[in-house]
Enzyme design. Structure first.
Site, PDB file in Angstrom:
ATOM      1  N   GLY A  12      10.709  10.737   5.518  1.00  0.00           N
ATOM      2  CA  GLY A  12      11.017  11.783   5.856  1.00  0.00           C
ATOM      3  C   GLY A  12      11.890  12.039   7.151  1.00  0.00           C
ATOM      4  N   ASP A  60      10.789   8.835  -3.132  1.00  0.00           N
ATOM      5  CA  ASP A  60      10.107  10.317  -3.144  1.00  0.00           C
ATOM      6  C   ASP A  60       8.397  10.073  -2.740  1.00  0.00           C
ATOM      7  OD1 ASP A  60       8.400  12.388  -4.044  1.00  0.00           O
ATOM      8  OD2 ASP A  60       9.087  12.794  -6.134  1.00  0.00           O
ATOM      9  N   VAL A  61       7.706  10.534  -1.732  1.00  0.00           N
ATOM     10  CA  VAL A  61       6.115   9.330  -0.808  1.00  0.00           C
ATOM     11  C   VAL A  61       5.537   9.918  -2.288  1.00  0.00           C
ATOM     12  CG1 VAL A  61       6.877   9.720   1.191  1.00  0.00           C
ATOM     13  CG2 VAL A  61       5.553  11.984  -0.137  1.00  0.00           C
ATOM     14  N   SER A 142      -1.327  17.389  11.786  1.00  0.00           N
ATOM     15  CA  SER A 142      -0.480  18.790  12.949  1.00  0.00           C
ATOM     16  C   SER A 142      -1.734  19.139  13.227  1.00  0.00           C
ATOM     17  CB  SER A 142      -0.678  20.253  11.771  1.00  0.00           C
ATOM     18  OG  SER A 142       0.472  21.427  12.146  1.00  0.00           O
ATOM     19  N   TYR A 155      -1.353  24.791   4.341  1.00  0.00           N
ATOM     20  CA  TYR A 155      -0.787  23.638   5.487  1.00  0.00           C
ATOM     21  C   TYR A 155      -1.938  23.029   5.712  1.00  0.00           C
ATOM     22  CZ  TYR A 155       2.124  21.676   8.512  1.00  0.00           C
ATOM     23  OH  TYR A 155       3.109  20.752   9.594  1.00  0.00           O
ATOM     24  N   ALA A 157      -5.237  23.283   5.214  1.00  0.00           N
ATOM     25  CA  ALA A 157      -5.888  22.085   4.470  1.00  0.00           C
ATOM     26  C   ALA A 157      -5.226  20.395   4.364  1.00  0.00           C
ATOM     27  CB  ALA A 157      -6.758  22.913   2.665  1.00  0.00           C
ATOM     28  N   LYS A 159      -3.136  19.162   5.915  1.00  0.00           N
ATOM     29  CA  LYS A 159      -3.383  18.015   7.110  1.00  0.00           C
ATOM     30  C   LYS A 159      -4.388  17.955   8.020  1.00  0.00           C
ATOM     31  CE  LYS A 159       1.412  17.819   7.600  1.00  0.00           C
ATOM     32  NZ  LYS A 159       2.394  17.114   7.863  1.00  0.00           N
TER      33      LYS A 159
END
Ligand SMILES: NC(=O)c1ccc[n+]([C@@H]2O[C@H](COP(=O)([O-])OP(=O)(O)OC[C@H]3O[C@@H](n4cnc5c(N)ncnc54)[C@H](O)[C@@H]3O)[C@@H](O)[C@H]2O)c1
Length: 252
Positions: A12, A60-61, A142, A155, A157, A159
Site C-alpha cells: 500500500g 493486490d494483497v 489503527s 474499519y 472491526a 483493525k
C-alpha cells in the site's frame, strides 16, 4: 537505526503513510520493494532520490498469486526479504455510516483487504524470512481498533482483527525468529484522511486533538519511529505487541 543490507517490503505504498515508510527505510540504506494496487512509480522515484535501490510491483494483497509474485520478485531482485510492512488497507475509499446502514459488500471488501490481505502477505514472505533465519513483520492497525471509531464498524472491526492476527502470528513464528508486531496510529493528516472526512475534516481533527494527552496533530513522520523500531534489531525480543502512536489517547 540503520537498515543497510536489509530488504524491506512495504504494501500500500503508492501514497500516504506507505510512501513515507518507504522513504524513511530508503534513507537508512534499505533496499525497498513497494507494492500497491495503484501505480508506485512516484514512490520508486522517492526511494531512488534517497540513493537507495527500489522495486515497484503492482500487487493486490487479497490475491495469493499476486502476493506470491510480490515476494518472488523481491527475493529475485534483492536476494531475500527481512522486513514486511503490512500497510495496505481500505481506508481512504471507504464510506462511513451508522453500523446498520453499512453496505454489505463494503464490509466484506474491508475484511478482505485489511485482514485477509495481511495473512496473504505474511504467507508469501515466510519462506524468504525462514531462509534468512529471522524477520520482522509490522502490521498497521489503527486507534479505531481500541477507541471504537463511530460510524466505521467495518474499519474498526478489521483493525481490531489486525491486533489479534499479530498476536497469533507472533506466537507461531517466534520459533523461526520472525517477529510480528503492530502499530496503531491516531488520525494522521493524509490524502486518505481528507477523503474519509470530507468537509467535516477540520471539526473531526479538532475533536481528535481534544482527546490526546499531547495535543499536537499527527503527521506521517510521527508514525515512522515506531515502525522503524519494530523493524530493527533494537526490538529483537519484542513480538506480539501493538504500539499506539496516538498522542496519548488510549493506553493499552
Ligand atoms: N491516515 C490515518 O489517519 C490512519 C490512521 C490509522 C491507521 N491508518 C492506516 O495506515 C495505512 C495507510 O493509511 P493512509 O492514510 O496512507 O491511507 P491510503 O488509503 O492512502 O493508503 C492505503 C493504500 O493501500 C492501497 N490498497 C488498497 N487496497 C489494496 C489492495 N487490495 N492491495 C494492495 N494495496 C491496496 C491503496 O491503494 C492505498 O495506496 C492504512 O492501513 C490505514 O488504515 C491510517
Amino acid at each position: 537505526m540503520k537498515f543497510a543490507g536489509k530488504v524491506v517490503v512495504v504494501t500500500g505504498a503508492a501514497r500516504g503513510l506507505g510512501q513515507e515508510y518507504a522513504r524513511q527505510f530508503a534513507r537508512r540504506g534499505a533496499s525497498v520493494v513497494v507494492s500497491d494496487v495503484r501505480d508506485c512509480a512516484e514512490t520508486l522515484g522517492v526511494i531512488e532520490s534517497e540513493g537507495a535501490r527500489g522495486l515497484a510491483i503492482k500487487t493486490d494483497v487479497t490475491d495469493s498469486q499476486s502476493t506470491m509474485e510480490m515476494a518472488r520478485a523481491a527475493a529475485e531482485q534483492f536476494g531475500g526479504i527481512d522486513v514486511l510492512i503490512n500497510n495496505a488497507a481500505l481506508y481512504g475509499s471507504l464510506k462511513f455510516a451508522p453500523f446498520d446502514q453499512l453496505d454489505e459488500s463494503e464490509w466484506d471488501a474491508t475484511m478482505n483487504v485489511n485482514v485477509k490481505g495481511i495473512w496473504q502477505c505474511c504467507k508469501a514472505v515466510l519462506p524468504s524470512m525462514k531462509d534468512r533465519g529471522a524477520g520482522s513483520i509490522v502490521n498497521i492497525s489503527s486507534l479505531a481498533a481500541t477507541y471504537g471509531m463511530p460510524n466505521g464498524l467495518h474499519y474498526t472491526a478489521s483493525k481490531a482483527a489486525v491486533i489479534g492476527l499479530t498476536r497469533g502470528l507472533a506466537r507461531e513464528l517466534g520459533r523461526f525468529k520472525i517477529r510480528v508486531n503492530a502499530v496503531a496510529p491516531n488520525v494522521v493528516n493524509t490524502e486518505a484522511t481528507a477523503e474519509v472526512f470530507g468537509d467535516k475534516r477540520e471539526r473531526i481533527l479538532d475533536v481528535t486533538l481534544s482527546q490526546q494527552s499531547i495535543r499536537t496533530p499527527l503527521e506521517a513522520g510521527d508514525i515512522v519511529g515506531a515502525v522503524l523500531y519494530l523493524s530493527s534489531d533494537h526490538s529483537r525480543l519484542t513480538t506480539g505487541q501493538t504500539i499506539m502512536v496516538d498522542g496519548g489517547t488510549v493506553f493499552l
